[in-house]
Structures are given as C-alpha cells and as structure tokens.
Design an enzyme around this catalytic site. Structure first.
Site, PDB file in Angstrom:
ATOM      1  N   CYS A 119       0.863  -1.185   0.000  1.00  0.00           N
ATOM      2  CA  CYS A 119       0.000   0.000   0.000  1.00  0.00           C
ATOM      3  C   CYS A 119       0.892   1.225   0.000  1.00  0.00           C
ATOM      4  O   CYS A 119       2.098   1.122   0.249  1.00  0.00           O
ATOM      5  CB  CYS A 119      -0.925   0.007   1.220  1.00  0.00           C
ATOM      6  N   CYS A 121      -0.163   4.187   1.759  1.00  0.00           N
ATOM      7  CA  CYS A 121      -0.549   5.169   2.784  1.00  0.00           C
ATOM      8  C   CYS A 121       0.528   5.423   3.841  1.00  0.00           C
ATOM      9  O   CYS A 121       0.628   6.523   4.349  1.00  0.00           O
ATOM     10  CB  CYS A 121      -1.880   4.790   3.427  1.00  0.00           C
ATOM     11  N   LYS A 194     -12.617  -4.599   1.865  1.00  0.00           N
ATOM     12  CA  LYS A 194     -12.064  -3.798   2.957  1.00  0.00           C
ATOM     13  C   LYS A 194     -12.955  -2.577   3.153  1.00  0.00           C
ATOM     14  O   LYS A 194     -13.171  -1.798   2.225  1.00  0.00           O
ATOM     15  CB  LYS A 194     -10.645  -3.365   2.614  1.00  0.00           C
ATOM     16  N   ARG A 204      -3.512   3.473  12.447  1.00  0.00           N
ATOM     17  CA  ARG A 204      -3.070   4.703  11.769  1.00  0.00           C
ATOM     18  C   ARG A 204      -2.083   5.471  12.644  1.00  0.00           C
ATOM     19  O   ARG A 204      -1.148   6.084  12.142  1.00  0.00           O
ATOM     20  CB  ARG A 204      -4.274   5.552  11.369  1.00  0.00           C
ATOM     21  N   ARG A 216     -11.100   7.841   3.657  1.00  0.00           N
ATOM     22  CA  ARG A 216     -10.853   6.827   2.634  1.00  0.00           C
ATOM     23  C   ARG A 216     -12.145   6.300   1.997  1.00  0.00           C
ATOM     24  O   ARG A 216     -12.164   5.248   1.389  1.00  0.00           O
ATOM     25  CB  ARG A 216     -10.088   5.645   3.252  1.00  0.00           C
ATOM     26  N   GLU A 232     -16.714  -7.352  -5.126  1.00  0.00           N
ATOM     27  CA  GLU A 232     -15.286  -7.071  -4.945  1.00  0.00           C
ATOM     28  C   GLU A 232     -14.461  -8.361  -4.925  1.00  0.00           C
ATOM     29  O   GLU A 232     -13.408  -8.450  -5.550  1.00  0.00           O
ATOM     30  CB  GLU A 232     -15.054  -6.308  -3.629  1.00  0.00           C
ATOM     31  N   LYS A 247     -12.182  -7.410   5.835  1.00  0.00           N
ATOM     32  CA  LYS A 247     -11.563  -6.576   6.866  1.00  0.00           C
ATOM     33  C   LYS A 247     -12.437  -5.370   7.148  1.00  0.00           C
ATOM     34  O   LYS A 247     -12.863  -4.735   6.185  1.00  0.00           O
ATOM     35  CB  LYS A 247     -10.190  -6.142   6.353  1.00  0.00           C
ATOM     36  N   SER A 273      -6.792  -3.453  14.393  1.00  0.00           N
ATOM     37  CA  SER A 273      -6.231  -2.787  15.567  1.00  0.00           C
ATOM     38  C   SER A 273      -7.288  -2.299  16.558  1.00  0.00           C
ATOM     39  O   SER A 273      -7.102  -2.418  17.771  1.00  0.00           O
ATOM     40  CB  SER A 273      -5.355  -1.614  15.116  1.00  0.00           C
ATOM     41  N   TYR A 312      -3.398  -9.392  16.056  1.00  0.00           N
ATOM     42  CA  TYR A 312      -2.347  -8.961  16.981  1.00  0.00           C
ATOM     43  C   TYR A 312      -2.325  -9.837  18.233  1.00  0.00           C
ATOM     44  O   TYR A 312      -1.405  -9.754  19.033  1.00  0.00           O
ATOM     45  CB  TYR A 312      -2.566  -7.485  17.361  1.00  0.00           C
TER      46      TYR A 312
HETATM   47  O1  PB1 Z   1      -5.144  -3.285  12.187  1.00  0.00           O
HETATM   48  C1  PB1 Z   1      -5.530  -2.406  11.411  1.00  0.00           C
HETATM   49  O2  PB1 Z   1      -6.288  -1.506  11.791  1.00  0.00           O
HETATM   50  C2  PB1 Z   1      -5.062  -2.507  10.005  1.00  0.00           C
HETATM   51  C3  PB1 Z   1      -5.318  -1.303   9.144  1.00  0.00           C
HETATM   52  C4  PB1 Z   1      -4.961  -1.396   7.691  1.00  0.00           C
HETATM   53  C5  PB1 Z   1      -3.812  -2.220   7.316  1.00  0.00           C
HETATM   54  N1  PB1 Z   1      -3.849  -2.833   6.077  1.00  0.00           N
HETATM   55  C6  PB1 Z   1      -5.177  -0.115   6.844  1.00  0.00           C
HETATM   56  C7  PB1 Z   1      -6.010   0.854   7.559  1.00  0.00           C
HETATM   57  C8  PB1 Z   1      -6.382   2.113   6.898  1.00  0.00           C
HETATM   58  O3  PB1 Z   1      -7.210   2.126   5.989  1.00  0.00           O
HETATM   59  O4  PB1 Z   1      -5.871   3.130   7.351  1.00  0.00           O
HETATM   60  C9  PB1 Z   1      -4.005   0.389   6.093  1.00  0.00           C
HETATM   61  C10 PB1 Z   1      -4.266   0.594   4.663  1.00  0.00           C
HETATM   62  N2  PB1 Z   1      -3.177   0.466   3.832  1.00  0.00           N
END
Ligand code: PB1
Length: 322
Positions: A119, A121, A194, A204, A216, A232, A247, A273, A312
């Site tokens: 990614c 970001c 997602k 983040r 987003r 999707e 997710k 997270s 985690y």
């Molecule tokens: O544990 C998490 O919250 C994972 C978040 C995730 C990781 N792939 C994305 C969250 C976001 O949209 O900010 C990161 C996107 N690349």
C-alpha cells in the site's frame, strides 16, 4: 422434542464437549502483523496497541524467533519509512525497512511464511493509499506504483504480497508485474472486501498513515454493503487473487460467511487494531476476562467462515492453545 431431546446431554463433560466441537483454532491459521522501521536495537511500544512494537530489523528477527517458539509460522509486515513523499516512493525501494526485513527473516527462518502489505498510505506525505491529483485519489496512475512495490517485495523474498489499497484493478496489475518479473510463484492475498472503518484508528497512529485531508470513503467500502463485498471478491479472484480477505472481522462476520458460502476459496479475515485495542482496554479495566475473550473472538471469526486470521493476539492465542 423434549423430553426426548436434551441438547445438554452432550455438554455434560469436557470430553463430550470436545467431541462435538465444530470449530477448532490452530496457531497455523494465524498471521501475526508486525511493524518494521529502520535503525538498530529499536523496540518501541505502540501506545494504542499495547504489546505491539515498532521494531528495527534486528529486533524484528528476535520477535519472530520468539513468536515461532509460540507456534507462529506466518507474519505480515508493515513498513514505517524514514521519509514520505507525494508518490510514496519508499514503498518500492529495495533498501527500505520492509524489503530489508524480508531478506533477514527468510535468511533466519527459511520456513517462515513472509507476507508483505502492499500500500502507499504509510509512504505518502498526504497519507492516502494512492496518487492524489486535484484533491482526489487517482485509481489508474496508482496501479503501476503498487505493482512496483509488490515486485520489490517479491525480489526480497516475500512468499505472498497483500495489497490493501482498494484501487480497482490492482490485483491484475500486480499479478502481471510479478509474472513479468519472474515471480509467478509469489501468491496474492488481496484485501478484497475492505471497509472504510473506524476500527483502524490505532493502526493509523502506529503506521503514521492517517489521511492528511478527507477520508478513505472514496476507495474503501461502505460498512452498510455486503452484496458489494461479493462483487469485490469476485473481481479480485478473476484478476488472480489466491486468498481473499474481509476486513475488519468482528463487525463483518456476516460478510465473512457470505463470501465463504459463495466462493469456497481460501478466506482470510483481519481482526484489526481497533478490535484488538477495545478488548485489551476492557480487560485492563477488569471488565472482561482477557484470555477467554481472545479465544472467543478468534473462534467466532473461524466459525463465520474464515480459514485464516490476521491478529495482533496471534502469539498470546497460540500460547493459550498449547
Ligand atoms: O489493524 C488495522 O487496523 C489494520 C489497518 C490497515 C492495514 N492494512 C489499513 C487501515 C487504513 O485504511 O488506514 C491500512 C491501509 N493500507
């Protein structure tokens, strides 16, 4: 009918309960997410994700060795770059933390399954997952950059690449680029469904990837939709995804079940997270029992239909299952 039928008969002893248990948890189904940065000897705890750290490569190798001792066989790497720019060019640098980490891990643990998050970001100054022009995240110009990042992860030795950006067409673009570069054995785990979720908050902070403007919602999915998740997932499978992901996990168990019933392909779910932080915080206050809650949450995600869980809690859960 009662009194002939008494479901409690099979709940009477532990042996009976185990005999009729429908869902099993196994550490082999867990993927352990880790955050890698540059430097040496760095292990700094992420405040909103207690027990998770920013690790330099040397400390990452130690952590993964310890996790392997707990039964973890698969990791997902996120990179914290030293510098960010408009394009996120550190994402495809062969010397960036993720690429260095992949090489070090494959050397230290040849059998470990190493997955990399693909990614932009974490790497862009604006914090969005794609190229920004005129205040909008552009789809097509982003594809080539993602493909470059994926190829550089493959070159470092990644077993799987996991695109999490939600651009249309990125799985196909990454597949083609990997094949052209001679990496046809590197598999793609796509973040297929997602959602634009508030549960990513702690991540983040951990990854320094909060969008600097807007949100987003123009690329991640609306939490209200589940038919769209099937669209999707179907597209990603057509483009060559080997494993698909839903997710977050907990607020989307119904989506996990629909995807599994519809496609019958290897399915992952990301226990993100915010789900982790919520559980840990409530347990710290003594409001829930940490260990039982972890196992119940992970069991629910497997029961909903996920084959693989990114979590985690991976190390702790693996120890609890011993
Ligand atoms: O544990 C998490 O919250 C994972 C978040 C995730 C990781 N792939 C994305 C969250 C976001 O949209 O900010 C990161 C996107 N690349």
């Amino acid at each position: 009918m009662f009194p002939l039928a008494r479901p409690r008969r099979l709940r009477r002893t532990a042996v009976l309960r185990e005999m009729v248990r429908e869902t099993a948890l196994d550490p082999g189904d867990f993927i352990y997410p880790l955050f890698v940065r540059s430097g040496h000897g760095v292990r700094s705890e992420i405040s909103a994700m207690p027990g998770n750290y920013h690790l330099s490569v040397d400390r990452l190798v130690e952590e993964v060795g310890a996790a392997a001792g707990d039964g973890i066989r698969s990791v997902l790497l996120f990179g914290i770059p030293d510098r960010k720019d408009e394009e996120g060019s550190e994402a495809w640098s062969d010397e960036a933390p993720v690429q260095a980490a992949v090489r070090a891990l494959k050397k230290a643990f040849p059998d470990l399954c190493v997955i990399t998050d693909v990614c932009l970001c974490e790497y862009t100054s604006h914090g969005h997952c794609g190229v920004v022009q005129e205040g909008e995240v552009q789809n097509d110009p982003t594809l080539d950059l993602l493909a470059r990042a994926a190829v550089s992860h493959a070159r470092a030795g990644a077993d799987l690449v996991a695109p999490s950006d939600m651009m249309d067409g990125r799985v196909g673009a990454i597949r083609e680029a990997l094949d052209d570069a001679g990496h046809s054995n590197v598999a793609i785990l796509s973040y297929a469904a997602k959602y634009a979720s508030a549960f990513y908050g702690p991540f983040r902070e951990a990854a320094g990837s909060t969008p600097q403007f807007g949100d987003r919602r123009s690329y991640q999915m609306d939490p209200a939709n589940s038919d769209e998740a099937l669209v999707e997932v179907g597209l990603d499978l057509e483009e060559g995804a080997d494993i698909v992901m839903v997710k977050p996990a907990l607020a989307y168990l119904d989506v996990i079940r629909r995807v599994k019933d519809t496609y019958r392909v290897p399915l992952a779910a990301y226990n993100v997270s915010g789900e982790f932080a919520m559980l840990v915080a409530a347990a710290e206050r003594g409001w829930i029992e940490r260990e039982r809650t972890i196992l119940e949450v992970l069991t629910s995600i497997r029961r909903a239909g996920a084959d693989i869980i990114l979590t985690y809690h991976a190390r702790e859960a693996a120890r609890l299952l011993r």
